[in-house]
Design an enzyme around this catalytic site. Structure first.
Site, short mmCIF file in Angstrom:
data_model
loop_
_atom_site.label_atom_id
_atom_site.label_comp_id
_atom_site.label_asym_id
_atom_site.label_seq_id
_atom_site.Cartn_x
_atom_site.Cartn_y
_atom_site.Cartn_z
N GLY A 1 0.82 -1.21 0.00
CA GLY A 1 0.00 0.00 0.00
C GLY A 1 0.85 1.25 0.00
N ALA A 2 1.93 1.23 -0.79
CA ALA A 2 2.88 2.35 -0.78
C ALA A 2 2.55 3.44 -1.78
CB ALA A 2 4.29 1.82 -1.06
N GLY B 1 -1.26 7.66 0.89
CA GLY B 1 -1.46 7.73 2.33
C GLY B 1 -0.24 7.43 3.18
N TYR C 1 -14.35 -3.82 8.83
CA TYR C 1 -13.00 -3.25 8.97
C TYR C 1 -12.45 -3.53 10.37
CZ TYR C 1 -9.38 0.38 9.25
OH TYR C 1 -8.20 1.06 9.44
#
Length: 266
Positions: free
Chosen positions: A8-9, A12, A157
């Protein structure tokens, strides 16, 4: 110089962490789903790109194989990629394997990726696994593992993130004599990220705070050797649901996890 894989680079926290680590010359392996955004981060950090969609467990396994093919050692794995939620949204989504989406991406994918990369982590002198969790936590419902009833995205989540904390403790125990540490962290609350914006929640804490807290688990000397812990930003903390750390709960979760991974052919 450490070799560090960040999932997830491309946006964010993951992107900000990559930029922070690049300033100190670390070798970065950058995972993301969007090749264009990933290329932008690579250009800014000098990192190596590994595009993959973690909503597919087969693609997650291929990602690990790609990393193993290009590298002989991995010093740090930061499992940061995740799917957030929209407050009040009851729209249930499924992964490529037919699993509830947040369960698949936020929990099953990092479990599988870590397992597949253990050979590279074992080659490092003192490797670290950092699992990005959340202060939003909810016990898993083993009678409804796919969350087919009374579904909300926020609940899904929170279930996936507490499951990741439980797994962190399990894996740390399994790797106790390996030199690999495994910790989970809630970096900061509703940081200024795309995920927070999509949730509809107001920003509460800075992205810099989240980066600093996560970075500490990546390479700070004061947490070397610490393993099986959950951190609320800079402070070691207990999960909001203590039952998630009991052997009985963790054993049930581990058995379910293995069934789901096996059913998906990975």
């Amino acid at each position: 110089m450490a070799t560090i894989l960040i999932t997830g680079a491309s946006d964010g926290l993951g992107r900000a962490l990559a930029e922070d680590l690049a300033a100190d010359g670390h070798r970065l392996l950058l995972h993301g789903r969007d090749p264009e955004r990933l290329a932008e981060v690579a250009a800014a950090t000098g990192g190596e790109v590994f595009p993959a969609d973690l909503s597919s467990l087969a693609a997650t396994k291929r990602l690990a194989a790609d990393v193993r093919a290009r590298h002989r050692r991995l010093d740090v794995l930061v499992n940061n990629a995740g799917v957030g939620f929209q407050g009040g949204n009851t729209s249930r989504e499924v992964s490529a394997d037919g699993y509830e989406l947040r369960l698949a991406v936020n929990y099953l994918a990092p479990v599988l990726l870590t397992r597949e990369l253990l050979p590279l982590l074992r080659e490092a002198a003192h490797a670290r696994v950092v699992n990005v969790a959340s202060v939003g936590q909810q016990l898993f419902d083993f009678d409804d593992p796919q969350h087919e009833h009374h579904f909300t995205q926020a609940d899904a989540y929170c279930r996936s993130k507490l499951a990741l904390i439980s797994h962190t403790v399990d894996l740390a125990e399994q790797l106790a004599d390996s030199g690999i540490t495994v910790n989970a962290i809630h970096p900061a609350t509703f940081m200024a990220t795309t995920m927070t914006k999509a949730s509809g929640m107001p920003v509460q804490e800075s992205l810099d705070k989240g980066v600093a807290a996560t970075r500490r688990l990546v390479d700070a000397a004061d947490v070397a050797g610490v393993t099986g812990a959950y951190f609320h930003s800079q402070e070691r903390a207990d999960p909001s649901e203590p039952d998630a750390l009991t052997p009985a709960y963790r054993n049930r979760l581990a058995a379910l996890t293995q069934r789901l991974l096996t059913a998906a052919g990975v």
